[in-house]
Write a protein that holds these residues in place. Structure first.
Motif, PDB file in Angstrom:
ATOM      1  N   HIS A 552      36.233  37.301  39.139  1.00 36.19           N
ATOM      2  CA  HIS A 552      37.433  36.576  39.118  1.00 36.19           C
ATOM      3  C   HIS A 552      38.440  36.718  37.793  1.00 36.19           C
ATOM      4  O   HIS A 552      37.961  36.219  36.599  1.00 36.19           O
ATOM      5  CB  HIS A 552      37.646  35.371  39.669  1.00 36.19           C
ATOM      6  N   ASP A 553      39.582  37.135  37.954  1.00 32.60           N
ATOM      7  CA  ASP A 553      40.422  37.165  36.877  1.00 32.60           C
ATOM      8  C   ASP A 553      41.867  36.662  37.102  1.00 32.60           C
ATOM      9  O   ASP A 553      42.541  37.275  37.740  1.00 32.60           O
ATOM     10  CB  ASP A 553      40.610  38.459  36.397  1.00 32.60           C
ATOM     11  N   ALA A 554      42.016  35.216  36.918  1.00 32.95           N
ATOM     12  CA  ALA A 554      43.067  34.593  37.472  1.00 32.95           C
ATOM     13  C   ALA A 554      44.558  35.091  36.965  1.00 32.95           C
ATOM     14  O   ALA A 554      45.375  35.375  37.734  1.00 32.95           O
ATOM     15  CB  ALA A 554      42.968  33.124  37.229  1.00 32.95           C
ATOM     16  N   ASN A 555      44.604  35.326  35.686  1.00 31.60           N
ATOM     17  CA  ASN A 555      45.957  35.785  35.118  1.00 31.60           C
ATOM     18  C   ASN A 555      45.949  37.149  34.595  1.00 31.60           C
ATOM     19  O   ASN A 555      46.882  37.466  33.911  1.00 31.60           O
ATOM     20  CB  ASN A 555      46.423  34.502  34.185  1.00 31.60           C
ATOM     21  N   LEU A 556      44.870  37.699  34.904  1.00 31.83           N
ATOM     22  CA  LEU A 556      44.706  39.160  34.642  1.00 31.83           C
ATOM     23  C   LEU A 556      44.672  39.522  33.194  1.00 31.83           C
ATOM     24  O   LEU A 556      44.757  40.436  32.746  1.00 31.83           O
ATOM     25  CB  LEU A 556      46.021  40.221  35.259  1.00 31.83           C
ATOM     26  N   SER A 557      44.336  38.386  32.407  1.00 27.27           N
ATOM     27  CA  SER A 557      44.305  38.500  30.890  1.00 27.27           C
ATOM     28  C   SER A 557      43.086  39.747  30.656  1.00 27.27           C
ATOM     29  O   SER A 557      43.341  40.536  29.772  1.00 27.27           O
ATOM     30  CB  SER A 557      43.702  37.224  30.281  1.00 27.27           C
ATOM     31  N   ARG A 558      41.915  39.721  31.478  1.00 24.85           N
ATOM     32  CA  ARG A 558      40.949  40.582  30.982  1.00 24.85           C
ATOM     33  C   ARG A 558      41.442  42.122  31.368  1.00 24.85           C
ATOM     34  O   ARG A 558      41.318  42.925  30.662  1.00 24.85           O
ATOM     35  CB  ARG A 558      39.539  40.451  31.858  1.00 24.85           C
ATOM     36  N   HIS A 559      41.962  42.275  32.406  1.00 22.80           N
ATOM     37  CA  HIS A 559      42.633  43.503  32.782  1.00 22.80           C
ATOM     38  C   HIS A 559      43.813  43.965  31.843  1.00 22.80           C
ATOM     39  O   HIS A 559      43.865  45.242  31.345  1.00 22.80           O
ATOM     40  CB  HIS A 559      43.284  43.436  34.084  1.00 22.80           C
ATOM     41  N   GLU A 560      44.520  43.077  31.430  1.00 21.05           N
ATOM     42  CA  GLU A 560      45.498  43.440  30.316  1.00 21.05           C
ATOM     43  C   GLU A 560      44.966  43.930  28.957  1.00 21.05           C
ATOM     44  O   GLU A 560      45.275  45.029  28.694  1.00 21.05           O
ATOM     45  CB  GLU A 560      46.326  41.923  30.229  1.00 21.05           C
ATOM     46  N   LYS A 561      43.829  43.313  28.744  1.00 20.09           N
ATOM     47  CA  LYS A 561      43.140  43.715  27.446  1.00 20.09           C
ATOM     48  C   LYS A 561      42.370  44.874  27.725  1.00 20.09           C
ATOM     49  O   LYS A 561      42.473  46.128  26.999  1.00 20.09           O
ATOM     50  CB  LYS A 561      42.189  42.700  26.981  1.00 20.09           C
ATOM     51  N   GLY A 562      41.706  45.295  28.906  1.00 22.34           N
ATOM     52  CA  GLY A 562      41.209  46.342  29.200  1.00 22.34           C
ATOM     53  C   GLY A 562      42.098  47.530  29.150  1.00 22.34           C
ATOM     54  O   GLY A 562      41.864  48.571  28.445  1.00 22.34           O
TER      55      GLY A 562
ATOM     56  N   ILE B 329      49.115  57.917  33.584  1.00 24.93           N
ATOM     57  CA  ILE B 329      48.842  56.689  34.529  1.00 24.93           C
ATOM     58  C   ILE B 329      48.210  55.590  33.697  1.00 24.93           C
ATOM     59  O   ILE B 329      48.442  54.432  34.058  1.00 24.93           O
ATOM     60  CB  ILE B 329      47.695  57.143  35.287  1.00 24.93           C
ATOM     61  N   TYR B 330      47.767  55.633  32.725  1.00 28.74           N
ATOM     62  CA  TYR B 330      47.103  54.509  31.992  1.00 28.74           C
ATOM     63  C   TYR B 330      48.400  53.802  31.293  1.00 28.74           C
ATOM     64  O   TYR B 330      48.169  52.524  31.773  1.00 28.74           O
ATOM     65  CB  TYR B 330      46.579  55.027  30.432  1.00 28.74           C
ATOM     66  N   HIS B 331      49.424  54.264  30.971  1.00 25.20           N
ATOM     67  CA  HIS B 331      50.679  53.471  30.699  1.00 25.20           C
ATOM     68  C   HIS B 331      51.339  52.804  31.905  1.00 25.20           C
ATOM     69  O   HIS B 331      51.929  51.578  31.466  1.00 25.20           O
ATOM     70  CB  HIS B 331      51.295  54.198  29.447  1.00 25.20           C
ATOM     71  N   LEU B 332      51.540  53.548  32.745  1.00 25.35           N
ATOM     72  CA  LEU B 332      52.176  53.044  33.859  1.00 25.35           C
ATOM     73  C   LEU B 332      51.529  52.056  34.277  1.00 25.35           C
ATOM     74  O   LEU B 332      51.762  50.794  34.916  1.00 25.35           O
ATOM     75  CB  LEU B 332      52.274  54.158  35.292  1.00 25.35           C
ATOM     76  N   GLU B 333      50.029  52.176  34.420  1.00 26.42           N
ATOM     77  CA  GLU B 333      49.299  50.713  34.729  1.00 26.42           C
ATOM     78  C   GLU B 333      49.364  49.807  33.921  1.00 26.42           C
ATOM     79  O   GLU B 333      49.308  48.543  34.324  1.00 26.42           O
ATOM     80  CB  GLU B 333      47.859  51.237  34.967  1.00 26.42           C
ATOM     81  N   ALA B 334      49.350  49.957  32.652  1.00 26.09           N
ATOM     82  CA  ALA B 334      49.697  49.058  31.799  1.00 26.09           C
ATOM     83  C   ALA B 334      50.725  48.184  31.938  1.00 26.09           C
ATOM     84  O   ALA B 334      50.765  46.736  31.776  1.00 26.09           O
ATOM     85  CB  ALA B 334      49.450  49.499  30.358  1.00 26.09           C
ATOM     86  N   TRP B 335      51.752  48.756  32.166  1.00 29.35           N
ATOM     87  CA  TRP B 335      52.913  48.064  32.544  1.00 29.35           C
ATOM     88  C   TRP B 335      52.778  47.076  33.748  1.00 29.35           C
ATOM     89  O   TRP B 335      53.441  46.045  33.835  1.00 29.35           O
ATOM     90  CB  TRP B 335      54.352  49.175  32.590  1.00 29.35           C
ATOM     91  N   VAL B 336      52.071  47.756  34.673  1.00 31.24           N
ATOM     92  CA  VAL B 336      52.300  47.107  35.964  1.00 31.24           C
ATOM     93  C   VAL B 336      51.384  45.639  35.638  1.00 31.24           C
ATOM     94  O   VAL B 336      51.904  44.845  36.186  1.00 31.24           O
ATOM     95  CB  VAL B 336      51.468  47.962  36.973  1.00 31.24           C
ATOM     96  N   ILE B 337      50.247  46.038  34.856  1.00 33.59           N
ATOM     97  CA  ILE B 337      49.557  44.551  34.626  1.00 33.59           C
ATOM     98  C   ILE B 337      50.236  43.653  34.028  1.00 33.59           C
ATOM     99  O   ILE B 337      50.320  42.371  34.084  1.00 33.59           O
ATOM    100  CB  ILE B 337      48.072  45.021  34.198  1.00 33.59           C
ATOM    101  N   LYS B 338      50.911  44.157  32.979  1.00 34.78           N
ATOM    102  CA  LYS B 338      51.636  43.330  32.172  1.00 34.78           C
ATOM    103  C   LYS B 338      52.595  42.540  33.041  1.00 34.78           C
ATOM    104  O   LYS B 338      52.859  41.271  33.047  1.00 34.78           O
ATOM    105  CB  LYS B 338      52.406  44.098  31.041  1.00 34.78           C
ATOM    106  N   VAL B 339      53.308  43.385  33.727  1.00 33.59           N
ATOM    107  CA  VAL B 339      54.383  42.724  34.599  1.00 33.59           C
ATOM    108  C   VAL B 339      53.825  41.719  35.611  1.00 33.59           C
ATOM    109  O   VAL B 339      54.173  40.534  35.946  1.00 33.59           O
ATOM    110  CB  VAL B 339      54.975  43.645  35.583  1.00 33.59           C
ATOM    111  N   MET B 340      52.645  42.148  36.210  1.00 36.48           N
ATOM    112  CA  MET B 340      52.062  40.884  37.267  1.00 36.48           C
ATOM    113  C   MET B 340      51.692  39.795  36.463  1.00 36.48           C
ATOM    114  O   MET B 340      51.634  38.738  36.938  1.00 36.48           O
ATOM    115  CB  MET B 340      50.757  41.912  37.757  1.00 36.48           C
ATOM    116  N   SER B 341      51.151  40.013  35.115  1.00 39.16           N
ATOM    117  CA  SER B 341      50.678  38.665  34.491  1.00 39.16           C
ATOM    118  C   SER B 341      51.919  38.054  34.270  1.00 39.16           C
ATOM    119  O   SER B 341      51.733  36.868  34.225  1.00 39.16           O
ATOM    120  CB  SER B 341      49.780  38.979  33.451  1.00 39.16           C
TER     121      SER B 341
END
Lengths: 855, 356
Positions: A552-562, B329-341
């Motif tokens: 579980h990654d509630a605020n996606l912080s790990r994904h962000e880092k990855g 695609i890496y950078h696109l997804e990086a942005w998506v995750i950033k926006v989501m967070s």
């Protein structure tokens, strides 16, 4: 006397260095042992030996001696005598249902595990003297109810395991608050230290009688010579032998075929020469499992002379003709009466990928498929004057999926080697150790086998290396010797799996890591990633997998880092490739290592290659091709319309604006109505559509689908992919019906034809007179006027390829002007075709000549 | 027959529908006899190329419209063959050096020198110089721009250069300072509507005003797109009655879908979904920067004001990275995750700083 020495020695050293508690324990142990040793000759002798052996060391003349280890050694020696034998005798009985063979020696590991009695037991057990153990067999019942008797072996004195048992017994006092593997590690460390000491002693005191070193590798010395010597997968060996035996009739003729009385039943598999169905045996498997050895042994056993081709030889297609074919045709090697058997080692390294017909593998396949019509000298089967392949061939490779073997594989009988069960290998290693006079315990050997991952050759080399340093094989020594062996070759998938899941317990044990080592992942993983050498593939694998993890990654912080690490990876690698800055390559592995702490989880699913990335790439490729052909169409239109379409050509406009809208522009809602009764409005629409399509050279091409219905597809470039997302066409574009497309395609073709002729008339008359329009093309164009779709389909192909002469030049008609002038006079041009045909026969060298040349 | 975009393209400066002031300036410049190097810049579909061709006509007369199109083959330093399409008349030459990719320098050097070193032989020509139009000048590599620098000064007597670019930010300063900068702004909606009406008139039908307005709105200041949309509309519903649906490019609709997905849910599973959509877009050869821009605009439309600046900031951030990187695609997804967070943090009112 001996007793006195030992106790005296002990008390000396005890007073010197031991903790009081330990001292007490040791004292008790010694006291307990005393009676038993007085009873038993064997024990006393050994203890005195031990004492005597060590007594010189305890003198102050050897200053760097560590007294503690010495006493521990002593204490353990004394204590174990009584304890081990008794307990072993007890426990052998309890253990023996695991054992099939009577004379199987229990591994030290199990002995060590079986020392379970509590702290009070030593006193009880010590009263039973080891010499009085009854010599009768131990009776045991196996699971299937069979009663077996295990003969008690007179135990040879072996200090190492005894030391083990006593030590563990001592620590077991507080019932395993230290895990058993830790104890075992400790134990083997102690033994190693002892051994080191013994070595030192040996070096410093006695010039040992060195055994004469023989200068062969153990791998060669202990290479199996007979079929029965082979160790490991028996089935593999038997399969290979069976296959080879199938050749017997072909190679040895009837005389030897007698052995194979069941030949009659197997005739189904064999052809007219009674050869097996697959002419080649392909052995594949990881290195060191004995593939080459198997091939040689089997060949020898079956009575062949081996001819070997391996990576050291040149392996181009020509070698087949130069060396292999003569040898196979003569049937026997030079200077030998035995028939020859060809072993091609490391065949996956041979040339073979690609379509060239001169590669090794291609030639090999030809050799196999050779039909009897090829002439060859025969030595055995005099009845045949033509000779196909009549001798067996064994190919050996590591990777049976190698691309170079693709053509060969269908013709081979494949046998795969798997890692044999460790127990067989350990047994074999143990035998070898015994022959070499090395003391090896089974635990150490199984560690070795684990580290080598079943690579017997690697094990032997390691053992030989160990031998150069000492006689004893303990775990620690093995660990040291196999330090480099851990780094087995890593594939992309294995690296990915290691990145996303923690080390398995088994692997940890195999690699001999402690907890701290296991926690230190950076060095290990970066090494692995770097070793795989496919950074990009690994990164893309990480990318494919990391978002599917379940943690579980509630605020996606790990994904962000990855993903941050991935973008960093991309920046590094693109800087590396675009600027040629290859010094960065050593940092690349570290950018994917963080996925381990971020995402690793036990029992995660296996990581596969990133398939999506690959699919995306292929789709993109094909779409780019479509785009390219579309831009070619546009370019041609530009040329034809005085530079009109050129503004739509530039890079992003073409796919973002032109492609979606042109699809809409060319799909008006038309009804399939005969052009005679069509409404003027629709006719205008139709005209416009045809104009646009013709100017862009877009056509509908008829094709037959699988269920036999005809349909028209947009071609040359199927540009409707640009309005098709997720497999669905845009909803606002109506797919015109078959009849409409048929109508449109007819019109477009007509338009194109008339335009072409216009072009010929306008553009090609002047300076391009020589390269006039080839008559065939004009003719087919004329034909295309008939609404005969089939003919049209064919003619397009011809029309695309203008006729060329022998030298690849365009064939032109000298009287081209008349061709161009004629537009619709098909009848006239009919004659031209036949005329051209005659000319085509002698078109090799053609040039206009004057009549007087012939006169 | 050509598309309306070309068919009804204005041929002279007088015929241009909007930016009258610009047209006047161009006219006086070409009359003055001392024509400078020029750099036309402005958004796509604003009419840069139209203005360039009108200016050329003003300079040289109708002869400039007799175009000849052929291919030249250049050899790169590594002996690779580069095919470049040349559009030329007697008086001018149009090239798109970005066709040669990384080797555009070769094209610039060889071609420009060749043109510059030959004088105008046509005695009837109105001007003594030839004009070289360089399209997509902002994708010229650094080397190529450097090669252009000196040539522009040295061969001034024989040649003028007209650069055409979307923005000046990727051109080096020495080039900019050698040119007269001409900004061609995007037309506003009324101007687009005007143009659409005139196109409809010339094509012989009446455009319903509401349809025209809708097209103009959708086009976002891109006249080329507006005219293409108009033609598509006319082809798809020839009688222009009933409810008209204005076609949007499919990739735009798809980008909007992606934006909705991002806003709808923030989870790793959704990230995977968005990724597959991005793959689909990329495989349709849509430039990744365009994707990022379109999606970001849509996302920004839908979120709270407090987030807009951040989202755009990160879009810009990852766009730069994307340009320097290989795996878009890496950078696109990086942005998506950033926006989501960002969105999640905003939604649950959590302070970001303690997680960084």
């Amino acid at each position: 006397m001996s007793m006195f020495v030992s106790t005296g020695l002990l008390s000396n050293t005890l007073a010197g260095s031991l903790q009081p508690k330990d001292a007490l324990e040791f004292g008790v142990a010694n006291g307990l042992l005393n009676p038993s040793s007085s009873h038993s000759q064997g024990t006393t002798r050994t203890s005195s030996q031990a004492t005597l052996e060590h007594s010189p060391i305890s003198t102050p003349s050897v200053p760097d001696l560590d007294p503690q280890s010495l006493e521990m050694n002593f204490g353990s020696t004394f204590l174990s005598n009584g304890l081990l034998l008794a307990s072993a005798s007890h426990n052998k009985a309890s253990q023996n249902d695991n054992l099939d063979s009577e004379d199987f020696e229990l591994p030290t590991v199990t002995e060590a595990f079986d020392i379970t009695p509590g702290p009070e037991t030593p006193s009880r057990l010590s009263t039973t003297t080891p010499i009085h153990i009854p010599r009768s067999n131990v009776r045991a019942t196996t699971f299937d109810g069979k009663t077996i008797y295990i003969r008690r072996k007179p135990k040879i004195f072996d200090p190492a395991p005894r030391a083990a048992s006593s030590l563990s017994a001592r620590t077991i006092g507080n019932l395993l608050n230290v895990p058993i593997h830790r104890l075992l590690d400790q134990l083997s460390m102690t033994t190693a230290a002892n051994l080191a000491r013994a070595d030192q002693e040996a070096l410093s005191h006695s010039s040992e009688t060195t055994t004469p070193t023989r200068d062969t590798l153990w791998v060669d010395r202990y290479r199996p010579q007979k079929f029965m010597d082979l160790v490991g997968n028996e089935k593999v060996a038997r399969d290979a032998m069976t296959w080879l035996k199938e050749w017997d009739f072909c190679v040895f003729g009837k005389s030897k075929g007698k052995k194979r009385s069941r030949d009659g039943e197997e005739n189904l598999n064999t052809d007219e020469f009674r050869r097996p169905k697959e002419k080649i045996l392909l052995l594949s498997g990881p290195p060191g499992l004995g593939k080459t050895t198997l091939a040689h042994v089997v060949a020898q056993q079956a009575g062949y002379e081996v001819m070997e081709i391996n990576a050291s030889d040149a392996r181009t297609g020509s070698i087949i003709d130069d060396r292999i074919r003569p040898a196979l045709e003569s049937g026997s090697a030079i200077g030998s009466t035995k028939p020859v058997l060809l072993v091609i080692d490391e065949v996956d390294g041979a040339t073979g990928a690609g379509d060239s017909s001169s590669t090794f593998v291609h030639k090999l396949v030809q050799l196999i498929l050779a039909k009897p019509r090829r002439k060859g000298r025969s030595t055995h089967n005099k009845g045949h004057n033509a000779r196909p392949l009549l001798r067996p061939i064994i190919c050996i490779c590591n990777d049976h999926n190698a691309s170079s073997l693709a053509k060969l594989r269908p013709h081979t009988y494949q046998i795969r080697f798997n890692r044999p069960a460790d127990i067989h290998l350990v047994k074999r290693l143990k035998d070898i150790c015994t022959i070499e006079g090395m003391k090896a315990d089974a635990r150490a050997l199984s560690t070795l086998v684990g580290a080598a991952r079943g690579d017997l050759r690697g094990c032997l080399n390691a053992l030989q290396f160990v031998k150069t340093r000492g006689k004893d094989v303990t775990e620690l020594v093995i660990r040291k010797a196999t330090a480099g062996m851990k780094e087995t070759d890593s594939t992309v998938t294995s690296v990915l799996n290691n990145l996303f899941s923690p080390l398995s317990k088994k692997r940890v044990r195999e690699m001999g890591l402690t907890d701290e080592d296991e926690a230190r992942y950076v060095g290990r993983l970066s090494h692995e990633v770097g070793g795989a050498g496919r950074d990009t593939a690994i990164a893309s694998g990480c990318f494919g997998h990391y978002a599917t993890m379940r943690r579980h990654d509630a605020n996606l912080s790990r994904h962000e880092k990855g993903i941050e690490w991935l973008t960093t990876f991309d920046q590094f690698s693109s800087a590396m490739y675009s600027d040629g800055d290859f010094a960065l390559i050593q940092y690349l592995p570290y950018t994917v290592v963080p996925f381990y702490p971020l995402f690793h989880e036990r029992s995660g699913e296996k990581v596969e290659r990133n398939q999506a990335d690959w699919e995306h790439m292929t789709v993109t490729r094909s779409n780019e091709e479509i785009l390219k052909s579309l831009s070619r169409c546009l370019r041609n239109a530009t040329i034809r319309h005085g530079g009109d379409f050129r503004h739509l050509l530039s890079h992003p406009i073409l796919q973002t604006e032109f492609a979606p809208y042109i699809n809409r522009i060319i799909s008006p809602p038309l009804r399939p109505v005969n052009s005679q009764v069509i409404r003027p409005q629709e006719k205008a629409l139709m005209n416009r559509l045809v104009d646009i399509m013709a100017s862009l050279e877009l056509r509908f091409v008829q094709e037959k689908s699988e269920d036999g219905t005809l349909s028209y597809r947009l071609d040359p470039p199927p540009i409707d992919v640009f309005v098709t997302y997720d497999g669905k066409r845009a909803s606002d574009i109506t797919v015109s019906r078959y009849a409409v497309r048929h109508l449109v395609s007819l019109e477009v073709d007509n338009r194109l034809i008339s335009r072409d002729t216009e072009f010929v008339e306008k553009g090609k008359r002047g300076k391009h007179d020589f390269f006039g329009k080839p008559s065939t093309k004009e003719d087919t164009d004329g034909e295309a006027e008939y609404p005969n779709k089939k003919a049209k389909l064919d003619t397009r192909d011809i029309a695309d390829k203008p006729p060329t002469d022998f030298f690849g030049r365009l064939i032109t008609i000298q009287s081209a002007s008349s061709t161009k002038a004629a537009d619709r006079k098909n009848v006239e041009r009919r004659y031209r075709v036949s005329y051209k045909f005659l000319e085509g026969n002698s078109a090799a060298v053609r040039k206009p000549v004057k009549v007087n040349i012939f006169l | 027959m050509s598309l309306w975009v070309d068919q009804y393209r204005p041929r002279t400066l007088d015929a241009l529908n909007y930016h009258k002031g610009l047209s006047d300036r161009l006219k006086s410049l070409s009359a003055s006899g001392d024509f400078p190097h020029m750099l036309f810049y402005g958004p796509s579909g604003a009419g840069k190329k139209t203005r360039i061709s009108c200016t050329l006509r003003q300079l040289f007369g109708p002869g400039v419209e007799k175009l000849k199109i052929d291919q030249r083959i250049f050899l790169s330093p590594s002996k690779r063959k580069l095919e470049i399409n040349l559009v030329q008349s007697n008086y001018h030459l149009e090239i798109t050096p970005s066709e040669a990719g990384n080797f555009d320098r070769v094209v610039i050097q060889e071609l420009l020198k060749e043109i510059a070193q030959t004088q105008q032989v046509d005695l009837g020509a109105k001007q003594r110089f030839k004009v070289v139009v360089i399209n997509e000048a902002d994708s010229l590599s650094r080397d190529a721009q450097a090669a252009l620098r000196r040539t522009m000064e040295k061969y001034m007597s024989n040649m003028r250069i007209i650069l055409c670019a979307n923005s000046t930010s990727r051109l080096i300063a020495p080039i900019k300072s050698r040119c007269l900068l001409m900004r061609v702004a995007a037309p506003n909606e009324e101007e687009i509507l005007d143009v659409l009406q005139s196109v409809a008139r010339r094509a012989g039908f009446d455009l319903p005003p509401e349809a025209g307005t809708k097209i103009a709105e959708d086009s976002g200041g891109n006249l080329r797109k507006a005219v293409l949309t108009l033609e598509a509309l006319k082809m798809q519903s020839p009688d222009l009655t009933g409810p008209l649906s204005i076609a949007k490019p499919d990739w735009e609709l798809y980008c909007q879908k992606v934006a909705d997905l991002i806003i709808g849910e923030q989870s790793p599973g959704r990230v995977m979904e968005v990724r597959s959509k991005f793959y689909e877009l990329l495989s349709h050869c849509i430039p990744p920067t365009v994707i990022l821009k379109t999606v970001a605009e849509r996302v920004v439309d839908k979120v709270d004001d407090a987030l807009k600046a951040d989202i755009m900031h990160w879009a810009a951030f990852y766009e730069v990275r994307m340009r320097t990187g290989n795996k878009k695609i890496y950078h696109l997804e990086a942005w998506v995750i950033k926006v989501m967070s960002l969105y999640k943090h905003f939604f649950y009112n959590i302070d970001m700083s303690e997680f960084d």
